[in-house]
Design a protein around this motif. Structure first.
Motif, PDB file in Angstrom:
ATOM      1  N   ASP A 249       0.870  -1.156   0.000  1.00 20.41           N
ATOM      2  CA  ASP A 249       0.000   0.000   0.000  1.00 20.41           C
ATOM      3  C   ASP A 249       0.924   1.228   0.000  1.00 20.41           C
ATOM      4  O   ASP A 249       1.799   1.331   0.838  1.00 20.41           O
ATOM      5  N   ILE A 250       0.741   2.120  -0.930  1.00 21.61           N
ATOM      6  CA  ILE A 250       1.638   3.275  -1.015  1.00 21.61           C
ATOM      7  C   ILE A 250       0.912   4.546  -0.588  1.00 21.61           C
ATOM      8  O   ILE A 250      -0.176   4.835  -1.078  1.00 21.61           O
ATOM      9  N   ARG A 251       1.515   5.276   0.317  1.00 17.44           N
ATOM     10  CA  ARG A 251       0.907   6.525   0.779  1.00 17.44           C
ATOM     11  C   ARG A 251       1.969   7.603   0.936  1.00 17.44           C
ATOM     12  O   ARG A 251       3.154   7.299   1.076  1.00 17.44           O
ATOM     13  N   VAL A 252       1.499   8.835   0.937  1.00 18.86           N
ATOM     14  CA  VAL A 252       2.406   9.947   1.230  1.00 18.86           C
ATOM     15  C   VAL A 252       2.092  10.435   2.644  1.00 18.86           C
ATOM     16  O   VAL A 252       0.931  10.589   3.015  1.00 18.86           O
ATOM     17  N   ALA A 253       3.124  10.627   3.444  1.00 16.67           N
ATOM     18  CA  ALA A 253       2.942  11.210   4.780  1.00 16.67           C
ATOM     19  C   ALA A 253       3.496  12.617   4.755  1.00 16.67           C
ATOM     20  O   ALA A 253       4.680  12.825   4.485  1.00 16.67           O
ATOM     21  N   MET A 254       2.617  13.595   4.997  1.00 14.25           N
ATOM     22  CA  MET A 254       3.073  14.981   4.963  1.00 14.25           C
ATOM     23  C   MET A 254       3.437  15.386   6.386  1.00 14.25           C
ATOM     24  O   MET A 254       2.575  15.670   7.220  1.00 14.25           O
ATOM     25  N   VAL A 255       4.735  15.386   6.654  1.00 17.11           N
ATOM     26  CA  VAL A 255       5.195  15.663   8.013  1.00 17.11           C
ATOM     27  C   VAL A 255       5.479  17.158   8.180  1.00 17.11           C
ATOM     28  O   VAL A 255       5.614  17.885   7.212  1.00 17.11           O
ATOM     29  N   LYS A 256       5.585  17.566   9.437  1.00 15.85           N
ATOM     30  CA  LYS A 256       5.802  18.992   9.687  1.00 15.85           C
ATOM     31  C   LYS A 256       7.220  19.398   9.323  1.00 15.85           C
ATOM     32  O   LYS A 256       8.145  18.605   9.449  1.00 15.85           O
ATOM     33  N   THR A 257       7.339  20.628   8.916  1.00 12.99           N
ATOM     34  CA  THR A 257       8.649  21.128   8.525  1.00 12.99           C
ATOM     35  C   THR A 257       9.433  21.499   9.774  1.00 12.99           C
ATOM     36  O   THR A 257       9.042  22.387  10.530  1.00 12.99           O
ATOM     37  N   ARG A 258      10.492  20.782   9.984  1.00 12.31           N
ATOM     38  CA  ARG A 258      11.371  21.088  11.109  1.00 12.31           C
ATOM     39  C   ARG A 258      12.686  20.372  10.847  1.00 12.31           C
ATOM     40  O   ARG A 258      12.699  19.262  10.331  1.00 12.31           O
ATOM     41  N   TYR A 259      13.773  21.020  11.167  1.00 12.33           N
ATOM     42  CA  TYR A 259      15.078  20.403  10.959  1.00 12.33           C
ATOM     43  C   TYR A 259      15.454  19.582  12.192  1.00 12.33           C
ATOM     44  O   TYR A 259      15.266  20.076  13.293  1.00 12.33           O
ATOM     45  N   PRO A 260      15.970  18.376  12.126  1.00 10.68           N
ATOM     46  CA  PRO A 260      16.259  17.523  10.970  1.00 10.68           C
ATOM     47  C   PRO A 260      15.173  16.460  10.742  1.00 10.68           C
ATOM     48  O   PRO A 260      15.390  15.305  11.102  1.00 10.68           O
ATOM     49  N   GLN A 261      14.068  16.842  10.120  1.00 13.19           N
ATOM     50  CA  GLN A 261      13.009  15.876   9.861  1.00 13.19           C
ATOM     51  C   GLN A 261      13.484  14.790   8.887  1.00 13.19           C
ATOM     52  O   GLN A 261      12.984  13.672   8.903  1.00 13.19           O
ATOM     53  N   GLY A 262      14.450  15.112   8.036  1.00 15.96           N
ATOM     54  CA  GLY A 262      14.914  14.137   7.045  1.00 15.96           C
ATOM     55  C   GLY A 262      15.872  13.103   7.606  1.00 15.96           C
ATOM     56  O   GLY A 262      16.327  12.224   6.879  1.00 15.96           O
TER      57      GLY A 262
END
Lengths: 466, 272
Positions: A249-262
């Motif tokens: 199952d493929i989905r996109v999770a839109m997470v909050k912008t904050r460093y270092p979220q990546g």
């Protein structure tokens, strides 16, 4: 919190601590990916990844074409290096990368007699390729992992960890989720963003292949909420798969912008609410994670049988005349790349491989672009945070900023005064050098640099014990 | 409070003091540790610098090792031959040869002679700067931030024009600077004479790569190895053989110094 996109995931869409540096992505975010002309020569270091170095597989003056193996990987945690232009190989010389590594490198000089595959053709064929999502179900997981190994794919987000190691089917560690990292939390850099806008289908194809390799039940593509257009594009690409062709199952999770979220540990916490144990890997909590660029490379390697020879990178910052996102052959020199982007402005002051938070400052214009170079950021004097270092006032801002819940000031001082046992006691090796502490420090203490030095000291003391 | 109370208290203390003194006296006999008088004697013979140059924790640790574990008597770099002879006398054995080891900084290029030096605003320590690619092009040479200076207890090493220089008049040969150097370019070398020749470069790359980063690097031309066999090649760099030098070789060494195209062979040691 008003984050409607985030429903349906166990996590809260963010993680504790972290900082909000100005993202400055506007320099290059709007620039569509341009193609670099093929250079006269490329320099291919024999260690562009985390792990064991490669062995040269070509002799001096041997002719190679694009995609030929020039250095092979004997060890498991290693990745072969392929020729990115057609030409003649030379004897291995040495090169110093921005990371400070001094290593052997093979130079390939362009040869006009050889059939030339231009960078433009390579990019066009990738961009216009019609991905057949139905086909993906037919690939054997082991074949996918070995194809990824053979293509020399490493994490293109910057750390350059060999991707096949993550995708190797392992019966002991059951992977339930394949996560694709499109957060790109590093300020200035935009290659992942442009890839998501321009070739989203390739990312989805690669993600489905990766999920198949590790038998993951779901694929989650994590994207920060400052890139809503990328989220739209990715969702449109996912819709094309009709979700019936794979078990995943493929989905996109839109997470909050904050460093270092990546950072992988922070993204897993934000989306799945799982805590990767200290010193552990995402696979310890049943997650495999890879960068969007790496997913494109996986799709390229498995379906189109094309090894990793080119990558998308940003050339950005206030010191560059025309900031751009460009598709370059790996091994091209920094000077050529900068020249292609209009050259340096007179006020350019500092050149960084990567972004300003985690990148490495360097000065040699002949440094080659490696697999892990996600961008070159050139900062002006105004953009540089300067200032004299003053004493630590124990304000605790670094502690509040640290996403790994460490005590950065302690680690920095342990490093400065050579206290190895204290550094180990405060888990210096848990630090992944995101730079939040240094960004937050009002006393201008170079905390991350000290921690890096401390890590080297800990490693050296462990070596001595043996 | 009466006289009686005070008397009882004073009496109790007196009785306790007597009992305690007997316990102490008994313990002194019972738990007596036999100390070899030679340990004390050797310890007194040693200079007491506690520098750790012998490889033991300090002078008393070394003295104990000499007496109990038959450690060699000529290990003390500070005391040298005289000290070795004295210790040997206490132990009743031959002193053997007391070899003198002193640190040599295998880099001869000042900040101006090194290529690719840039402004570096980070932590001003070699251990930190060695991890940064842009400080200077040569990844082997002296960085000049003075980790060795901080490690030296005898003020015997200084950074002059971006290069660490040993003051052999003050150096006692404890080896602290060797341990402090993150690039491992300071090594303990055998000093047969007050001044010995050394190859002042650590760059192990091939000639072309060396000249691209430094004007004074060893390019591996082998000129010196053809003049005297005290110079040998270690891969792409020339080194001196550990005990190869003697006073008769002065002429050959002078020739080698003259022949070296990049001036990276020179004498090190006390100024005569």
């Amino acid at each position: 919190m008003g984050n409607s996109k985030f429903k349906g995931f166990p996590g809260r869409g963010s993680f504790r601590h972290g900082v909000h540096p100005p993202d400055n992505k506007s320099y290059s975010a709007g620039a569509a990916i341009e193609v670099m002309p093929s250079p006269e020569q490329v320099v291919l270091p024999l260690l562009q990844h985390i792990g064991a170095p490669c062995q040269p597989a070509v002799k001096a003056k041997q002719q190679v074409v694009v995609g030929d193996v020039v250095a092979s990987a004997k060890a498991f945690v290693s990745a072969p290096v392929h020729a990115s232009i057609a030409g003649k190989a030379t004897k291995p010389g040495v090169v110093t990368l921005p990371t400070g590594r001094h290593l052997p490198a093979i130079t390939i000089k362009a040869d006009k007699d050889l059939p030339v595959t231009s960078t433009q053709e390579i990019w066009d064929s990738l961009k216009s390729y019609e991905w057949d999502f139905a086909e993906i179900k037919g690939f054997d997981p082991h074949d996918i992992a070995s194809a990824v190994h053979g293509a020399g794919i490493v994490g293109l987000g910057g750390a350059a960890f060999p991707t096949h190691v993550k995708l190797m089917p392992d019966e002991k560690k059951v992977i339930h989720t394949m996560m694709v990292n499109g957060c790109e939390c590093e300020p200035y850099l935009t290659p992942d963003y442009r890839i998501m806008l321009e070739i989203p289908e390739a990312i989805v194809a690669g993600a489905m292949l990766a999920a198949r390799a590790v038998s993951a039940k779901q694929v989650i593509i994590g994207i920060e909420d400052n890139k809503p257009d990328a989220v739209e594009k990715m969702e449109a690409a996912i819709a094309k798969t009709k979700r019936t062709v794979s078990d995943a199952d493929i989905r996109v999770a839109m997470v909050k912008t904050r460093y270092p979220q990546g950072s992988e540990k922070q993204l897993i916490k934000a989306v799945l609410d799982l805590e990767v144990p200290l010193g552990g890997l995402p696979s310890d909590v049943g997650v495999a994670m890879s960068n969007v660029g790496s997913m494109v490379a996986v799709a390229n390697a498995v379906i189109r049988k094309v090894p990793l020879t080119h990558r998308v990178m940003s050339v950005t910052g206030g010191g560059i005349k025309n900031p751009k996102n460009i598709f370059v052959p790996i091994g091209i020199s920094v000077s050529e790349v900068i020249e292609f982007c209009g050259g340096l402005k007179p006020e350019a002051a500092r050149m960084i491989s990567g972004g300003p938070m985690m990148g490495f400052a360097f000065s040699d214009m002949n440094t080659p672009i490696t697999k892990g170079t996600s961008g070159i950021t050139v900062l002006t004097r105004d953009e540089l945070a300067g200032g004299l270092e003053t004493s630590c006032v124990r304000c605790g801002r670094c502690v509040e900023a640290c996403p790994m819940n460490l005590v950065p000031t302690r680690l920095a001082m342990a490093s400065r005064y050579g206290n190895v046992p204290l550094a180990i006691q405060y888990n210096i090796n848990a630090c992944f050098e995101c730079g939040c502490c240094t960004y937050a420090c009002p006393a201008n203490i170079k905390i991350v640099q000290l921690v890096r030095t401390g890590k080297a000291m800990v490693a050296a003391s462990k070596q001595n014990e043996k | 409070m009466t006289i009686v109370t005070i008397g009882i208290a004073a009496g109790t203390m007196l009785v306790m003091a007597v009992i305690m003194s007997y316990i102490l006296g008994w313990a002194n006999v019972k738990f007596h540790v036999e100390v070899d008088p030679r340990v004390e004697a050797v310890n007194n013979a040693l200079p007491g610098a506690n520098c750790g140059g012998c490889g033991f924790i300090g002078c008393s640790d070394y003295a104990e090792a000499v007496v109990k574990d038959n450690a060699p008597v000529n290990k003390c770099p500070v005391g040298g031959a005289a000290c070795a002879a004295e210790v040997a006398g206490i132990m009743g054995i031959e002193a053997g040869e007391a070899l003198i080891f002193r640190p040599v900084v295998h880099c001869g290029a000042t900040a101006d002679e090194k290529k690719g030096r840039t402004d570096y605003f980070g932590e001003q320590k070699c251990a930190a700067a060695t991890l940064v690619a842009g400080v200077q092009s040569c990844t082997f040479g002296c960085l000049g931030f003075g980790d060795c200076v901080a490690a030296c207890k005898y003020d015997a090493i200084h950074v002059e024009k971006g290069l660490a220089v040993v003051d052999y008049e003050k150096c006692i040969g404890c080896g602290a600077c060797v341990k402090a150097c993150p690039r491992n370019i300071v090594t303990m070398s055998l000093f047969e004479e007050d001044r010995v020749p050394a190859v002042l470069c650590s760059n192990k790359d091939k000639g072309k790569d060396v000249t691209s980063v430094c004007d004074k690097g060893c390019i591996g031309c082998k000129a010196c190895t053809r003049i005297d066999d005290m110079f040998v090649m270690d891969g792409d760099i020339a080194i001196t053989v550990g005990d190869g030098y003697s006073a008769e070789k002065v002429e050959n060494v002078d020739k080698a110094i003259e022949k070296c195209p990049n001036d990276c062979i020179n004498y090190v040691g006390k100024t005569v």
